[in-house]
Scaffold this active site. Structure first.
Site, mmCIF file in Angstrom:
data_model
loop_
_atom_site.group_PDB
_atom_site.id
_atom_site.type_symbol
_atom_site.label_atom_id
_atom_site.label_comp_id
_atom_site.label_asym_id
_atom_site.label_seq_id
_atom_site.Cartn_x
_atom_site.Cartn_y
_atom_site.Cartn_z
ATOM 1 C CG HIS B 82 -1.537 1.338 1.515
ATOM 2 N ND1 HIS B 82 -2.545 1.880 0.755
ATOM 3 C CD2 HIS B 82 -1.257 2.259 2.467
ATOM 4 C CE1 HIS B 82 -2.864 3.074 1.242
ATOM 5 N NE2 HIS B 82 -2.094 3.334 2.290
ATOM 6 C CG ASP B 111 5.806 16.855 -27.181
ATOM 7 O OD1 ASP B 111 6.008 16.481 -26.011
ATOM 8 O OD2 ASP B 111 5.137 16.191 -27.993
ATOM 9 C CD1 TRP B 147 6.653 3.721 3.974
ATOM 10 C CD2 TRP B 147 7.613 4.507 2.118
ATOM 11 N NE1 TRP B 147 7.038 4.997 4.218
ATOM 12 C CE2 TRP B 147 7.629 5.516 3.100
ATOM 13 C CE3 TRP B 147 8.159 4.780 0.863
ATOM 14 C CZ2 TRP B 147 8.190 6.769 2.870
ATOM 15 C CZ3 TRP B 147 8.715 6.026 0.638
ATOM 16 C CH2 TRP B 147 8.728 7.006 1.629
ATOM 17 C CB SER B 174 10.106 5.648 -14.467
ATOM 18 O OG SER B 174 9.035 6.516 -14.682
ATOM 19 C CB SER B 175 11.243 9.397 -10.787
ATOM 20 O OG SER B 175 10.587 8.366 -10.237
ATOM 21 C CG HIS B 258 12.320 15.271 5.070
ATOM 22 N ND1 HIS B 258 11.212 15.105 5.861
ATOM 23 C CD2 HIS B 258 12.313 16.559 4.683
ATOM 24 C CE1 HIS B 258 10.565 16.244 5.951
ATOM 25 N NE2 HIS B 258 11.215 17.153 5.259
ATOM 26 C CD GLU B 260 9.235 10.300 -2.849
ATOM 27 O OE1 GLU B 260 10.213 10.535 -3.593
ATOM 28 O OE2 GLU B 260 8.118 10.021 -3.274
ATOM 29 C CE1 TYR B 262 8.071 20.022 2.725
ATOM 30 C CE2 TYR B 262 9.860 18.607 3.422
ATOM 31 C CZ TYR B 262 8.833 19.472 3.725
ATOM 32 O OH TYR B 262 8.546 19.760 5.020
ATOM 33 C CB SER B 273 0.213 28.372 -6.543
ATOM 34 O OG SER B 273 0.794 27.964 -5.335
ATOM 35 C CG HIS B 307 12.573 14.824 10.717
ATOM 36 N ND1 HIS B 307 12.462 16.011 10.064
ATOM 37 C CD2 HIS B 307 12.136 13.899 9.844
ATOM 38 C CE1 HIS B 307 11.963 15.818 8.857
ATOM 39 N NE2 HIS B 307 11.758 14.541 8.701
ATOM 40 C CG HIS B 308 11.792 10.408 8.960
ATOM 41 N ND1 HIS B 308 10.430 10.333 8.798
ATOM 42 C CD2 HIS B 308 12.201 11.429 8.173
ATOM 43 C CE1 HIS B 308 10.042 11.261 7.945
ATOM 44 N NE2 HIS B 308 11.091 11.944 7.554
ATOM 45 C CB THR B 333 5.591 25.223 5.321
ATOM 46 O OG1 THR B 333 6.744 24.445 5.014
ATOM 47 C CG2 THR B 333 4.369 24.466 4.871
ATOM 48 C CE LYS B 336 4.365 27.037 -1.682
ATOM 49 N NZ LYS B 336 4.953 27.908 -2.677
ATOM 50 N NE ARG B 455 3.683 3.533 10.544
ATOM 51 C CZ ARG B 455 4.561 4.137 9.714
ATOM 52 N NH1 ARG B 455 5.492 4.929 10.207
ATOM 53 N NH2 ARG B 455 4.494 3.958 8.427
HETATM 54 C C1 HEM Z 1 -8.112 5.473 0.711
HETATM 55 C C2 HEM Z 1 -7.309 6.185 1.412
HETATM 56 C C3 HEM Z 1 -6.265 5.572 2.308
HETATM 57 C C4 HEM Z 1 -6.460 4.793 3.391
HETATM 58 C C5 HEM Z 1 -7.776 4.336 3.970
HETATM 59 C C6 HEM Z 1 -5.159 4.463 3.912
HETATM 60 C C7 HEM Z 1 -4.928 3.667 5.010
HETATM 61 C C8 HEM Z 1 -3.687 3.291 5.466
HETATM 62 C C9 HEM Z 1 -3.430 2.404 6.536
HETATM 63 C C10 HEM Z 1 -4.500 1.716 7.374
HETATM 64 C C11 HEM Z 1 -2.090 2.292 6.690
HETATM 65 C C12 HEM Z 1 -1.361 1.409 7.676
HETATM 66 C C13 HEM Z 1 -0.949 2.147 8.873
HETATM 67 C C14 HEM Z 1 -0.127 1.299 9.771
HETATM 68 O O1 HEM Z 1 -0.669 0.401 10.451
HETATM 69 O O2 HEM Z 1 1.087 1.562 9.824
HETATM 70 C C15 HEM Z 1 -1.483 3.121 5.721
HETATM 71 C C16 HEM Z 1 -0.123 3.293 5.576
HETATM 72 C C17 HEM Z 1 0.452 4.132 4.635
HETATM 73 N N1 HEM Z 1 -0.211 4.900 3.691
HETATM 74 FE FE1 HEM Z 1 -2.207 4.958 3.435
HETATM 75 N N2 HEM Z 1 -4.215 5.053 3.151
HETATM 76 C C18 HEM Z 1 -4.863 5.742 2.149
HETATM 77 C C19 HEM Z 1 -4.285 6.478 1.150
HETATM 78 C C20 HEM Z 1 -2.917 6.727 1.040
HETATM 79 C C21 HEM Z 1 -2.346 7.577 0.043
HETATM 80 C C22 HEM Z 1 -3.080 8.335 -1.075
HETATM 81 C C23 HEM Z 1 -1.036 7.585 0.277
HETATM 82 C C24 HEM Z 1 -0.100 8.407 -0.580
HETATM 83 C C25 HEM Z 1 0.970 8.735 -0.610
HETATM 84 C C26 HEM Z 1 -0.752 6.733 1.408
HETATM 85 C C27 HEM Z 1 0.494 6.468 1.952
HETATM 86 C C28 HEM Z 1 0.735 5.588 2.966
HETATM 87 C C29 HEM Z 1 2.045 5.259 3.455
HETATM 88 C C30 HEM Z 1 3.377 5.803 2.939
HETATM 89 C C31 HEM Z 1 1.868 4.343 4.490
HETATM 90 C C32 HEM Z 1 2.948 3.735 5.334
HETATM 91 C C33 HEM Z 1 3.228 2.361 4.933
HETATM 92 C C34 HEM Z 1 4.214 1.772 5.880
HETATM 93 O O3 HEM Z 1 3.953 1.784 7.083
HETATM 94 O O4 HEM Z 1 5.246 1.310 5.385
HETATM 95 N N3 HEM Z 1 -1.944 6.222 1.857
HETATM 96 N N4 HEM Z 1 -2.488 3.716 4.976
HETATM 97 CU CU LIG Z 2 10.997 13.844 7.031
#
Ligand code: HEM
Ligand SMILES: [Cu+2]
Lengths: 188, 536
Positions: B82, B111, B147, B174-175, B258, B260, B262, B273, B307-308, B333, B336, B455
């Protein structure tokens, strides 16, 4: 698109690619940079003898129990402390041994990594001599007694009465044939 | 930006070249920035759905304490995928898609600078998406590290981990290619007279994001390569056995990680904006300070990574430094946020869907910023690290921040892309459903975190049950609301009220001087910019 503009674009492309390549290198450069940083600042001084204590006064007013623990991480060895615990005065020079033997019929090299409980004791646990300062290679069926010499810094906080010293031996893959070198990480 | 176009803008003559391949080959071989932008956006939406389903699996499991539907291993894999899929598959490609579609039109270029490379950067994405998704089905399952891919676990897992590493390599490539393209386009292809300081704000945010990406994606690539060689080739960068150090990985990862955040946030700032001035019918307040704020945020983002890592073991001096440096980011920030609010001050505002999402962004991103400020404080973070408070924090900045801004962008530019107005009533429904369900899903997580719920754990203590149930209900509501979004977009593609070249009264910029839908080729002759007044 004019040839001119193409050349301009190419120039920017080459520069940006160079930046990307440099940053890839920088990721790797962080490995020695952090090592140097830890060496200079004395952080993460795990596998090197500690500096001798300046204050060698033995604090006879208290005793600290040091417990010994030994773990293997996927090595075909047996590894045990020669004593389960000792009771010592801070400031006193202490000798203990660990016993290790290779149960296989080929040489195996391992590296021991120490850790301490509670964590804050680590800063006050000074190892003068330790088998963890170098890799250990054991021949087929070889057994060995390995010494640890340490002093507990009298500055150890008063509420710490017990320290656990725990070693885990990790196999150093492919190193058995070579003579055991000093470990890569220098430390302070 | 005022423009007169002698004959440049918008060749409406059916694009002259009728020799492109048809059907699927058109999309595989296309080098047209608009086609590629469209593909990026659809890919992003598909990944958003995949990542969303995973989020709902997580939330379903967390509806009650104890184990209901999935095993802990699988739960961890869902968390990892996720996170990776949402960050690299949904949010980043969405903003690259906007950049592809809009940047050339905003700066009056025909283009992107490297049209062929642009095609490659897109087509690298689907294999990476497939690798990540397919890694669930290999023996041992997908990576379960989160992640952040921390060792020692990432050195120990099965082949799913290798697939994740390979996917990260491809996504990184790709990025990097995409950002080189964007930076070159902005630097070299601006219409005569468009100086850097006359550029629309979205271009500025992408210019700086491009540099950030080029600087940090290779570092991530290096870090995962080190994991790979530790796993298979006997190196020991991070494996303690050979004298390596797992904490070193965290330092390298967050040096990428970090900046990332931004990379995700800046283009979102760019969109907002544009949208706020358009619907407040006033030029952006403090253009120059906006540019400096973006640049300083980007620079400071390189020096705050630890800070992480407050709790991994760090001298007090280090903790203090990273704390103060992090707090410093709040200054630009804040500039802005101030400027956006000042733009609306005494504006004549209307509240169409793009504006609603921009305002939603403004409110909720600011909440996420505040909780970030709370977390930046070492003494507090020691308590909150790895709790649901952190999860709430980054979803406020990434979902209510970046994702809402992406929705604002879609609604704002949809008339230009499709030539039709979307259904305003349904758009507003989408907004209200999203913002309400988002807050139901994520606001209670603050309390869960403060109360100590960790978490990345599938089970929890009984006293957390109520808030978790509320959160899960909100999450399902949010997920379902996005189907409405899909419907609104499809409906606008298929028909609807004809859109004018400039459907928004207050919009400014060259992209609104071409007809709607934008012809296949635009600005083959650069437009001539007159007057220096106003920016987008
Ligand atoms: C439908 C909307 C979303 C829901 C319901 C949702 C829900 C969740 C949940 C339940 C977790 C796990 C938390 C945990 O137990 O650590 C999580 C982790 C995370 N979500 Fe989402 N999320 C959503 C959208 C997004 C979006 C759009 C992003 C975009 C960047 C995102 C980025 C992350 C990241 C980076 C994590 C951390 C994963 C990790 O712990 O390695 N989420 N999310
Ligand atoms: Cu950070």
């Amino acid at each position: 698109m004019s040839a001119n503009r193409n050349a301009d674009n190419r120039r920017v492309l080459v520069r940006l690619l160079a930046v990307a390549a440099l940053m890839f290198g920088f990721g790797y450069a962080m490995v020695p940079l952090y090592q140097k940083f830890c060496e200079v600042t004395g952080i993460n001084n795990l596998l090197n003898p500690d500096d001798a204590l300046r204050n060698t006064q033995v604090d006879t007013s208290r005793k600290v129990t040091v417990e010994f623990d030994a773990n293997l991480h996927g090595l075909p060895w047996s590894f045990k402390p020669g004593q389960t615990s000792v009771s010592v005065h801070p400031g006193e020079l202490v000798h203990v041994v660990y016993r290790v033997s290779n149960t296989r019929n080929h040489p195996v090299t391992g590296q021991a990594i120490p850790s301490y409980g509670p964590q804050l004791a680590a800063a006050h646990f000074k190892k003068m001599e330790c088998f963890c300062f170098a890799r250990q290679t054991l021949g087929p069926g070889e057994s060995r007694e390995m010494p640890v010499v340490f002093v507990i810094d009298p500055a150890l906080p008063k509420d710490v009465n017990t320290i656990t010293l725990s070693y885990t031996f990790f196999e150093v893959a492919g190193a058995a044939a070579e003579p055991a070198p000093q470990l890569r990480r220098p430390g302070a | 930006m005022e423009a007169t176009h002698a004959h440049g803008a918008g060749h409406a003559h059916g694009d002259g070249h009728s020799h492109h391949p048809k059907g699927i080959m058109r999309w595989i071989t296309t080098t047209n920035h608009k086609d590629i932008g469209t593909m990026y956006l659809w890919f992003s939406f598909a990944m958003f759905m995949v990542g969303g389903v995973m989020a709902l699996i997580i939330r379903a499991e967390l509806f009650q304490p104890g184990l209901q539907y999935v095993q802990p291993e699988f739960f961890n894999q869902m968390i990892t995928l996720h996170g990776l899929i949402m960050v690299f598959g949904a949010i980043m490609p969405a903003f690259v898609g906007f950049a592809n579609w809009m940047l050339p039109m905003m700066i009056g270029a025909p283009d992107m600078a490297f049209a062929r490379m642009n095609n490659w950067s897109f087509w690298l994405l689907p294999p990476a998406g497939i690798l990540l998704t397919a890694s669930m089905f290999v023996p041992g399952g997908a990576a379960g590290t989160g992640w952040t891919l921390y060792p020692p676990l990432s050195i120990q897992m099965g082949i799913g981990m290798d697939m994740a590493i390979f996917a990260v390599h491809i996504l990184g490539m790709s990025s990097i290619m995409g950002s080189i393209n964007i930076v070159t386009t902005i630097l070299n292809l601006r219409a005569p007279g468009m100086t850097l300081m006359r550029m629309p704000m979205f271009c500025w945010t992408w210019l700086i994001t491009g540099f950030l990406l080029i600087a940090v994606m290779p570092v991530l690539a290096g870090a995962v390569t080190m994991i790979l060689t530790d796993r298979h080739f006997g190196t020991s960068f991070f494996s303690a056995a050979g004298g390596g150090d797992p904490v070193l990985f965290q330092h390298i990862f967050w040096f990428f990680g970090h900046p990332e955040v931004y990379i995700i946030a800046l283009p979102a700032f760019g969109v907002v904006s544009h949208v706020i001035p358009a619907f407040a019918r006033k030029p952006i307040f403090g253009y120059t300070s906006m540019v400096y704020a973006i640049a300083s945020i980007a620079l400071i983002s390189f020096i705050v990574w630890a800070h992480h890592m407050y709790v991994v073991g760090m001298p007090v001096a280090g903790q203090l430094y990273f704390m103060y440096a992090t707090i410093l980011i709040a200054v630009p920030t804040g500039v802005k946020v101030f400027n956006w609010v000042a733009t609306m001050w005494r504006g004549s505002m209307t509240f169409e869907t793009p504006m609603l999402f921009a305002l939603g962004f403004l409110f909720l991103f600011t909440i996420g910023g505040f909780t970030g400020l709370v977390l930046s404080n070492t003494a507090i973070d020691v308590q909150l690290q790895d709790t649901y408070y952190v999860v709430a924090h980054f979803h406020y900045v990434m979902v209510a921040g970046a994702l809402f801004s992406a929705f604002a962008a879609v609604y704002y530019w949809l008339p230009k892309w499709t030539g039709h107005m979307y259904d305003e009533t349904l758009g507003k429904w989408h907004f209200w459903l999203s913002i309400v369900s988002f807050n139901i899903a994520f606001f209670p997580q603050h309390f869960l975190g403060l109360a100590g719920m960790p978490r990345r754990i599938p089970d929890y203590a009984l006293q957390f049950a109520d808030f978790n149930q509320v959160s899960t209900i909100g999450a399902f509501g949010f997920g379902l609301s996005q189907l409405l979004f899909l419907y609104v977009v499809l409906k606008a593609i298929r028909g609807g009220e004809k859109a004018a070249a400039k459907p928004w009264e207050g919009a400014t910029g060259l992209e609104w001087t071409v007809p709607s839908p934008a012809p296949y080729h635009t600005f083959e002759e650069p437009p001539v910019l007159t007057e220096a007044k106003g920016h987008a």
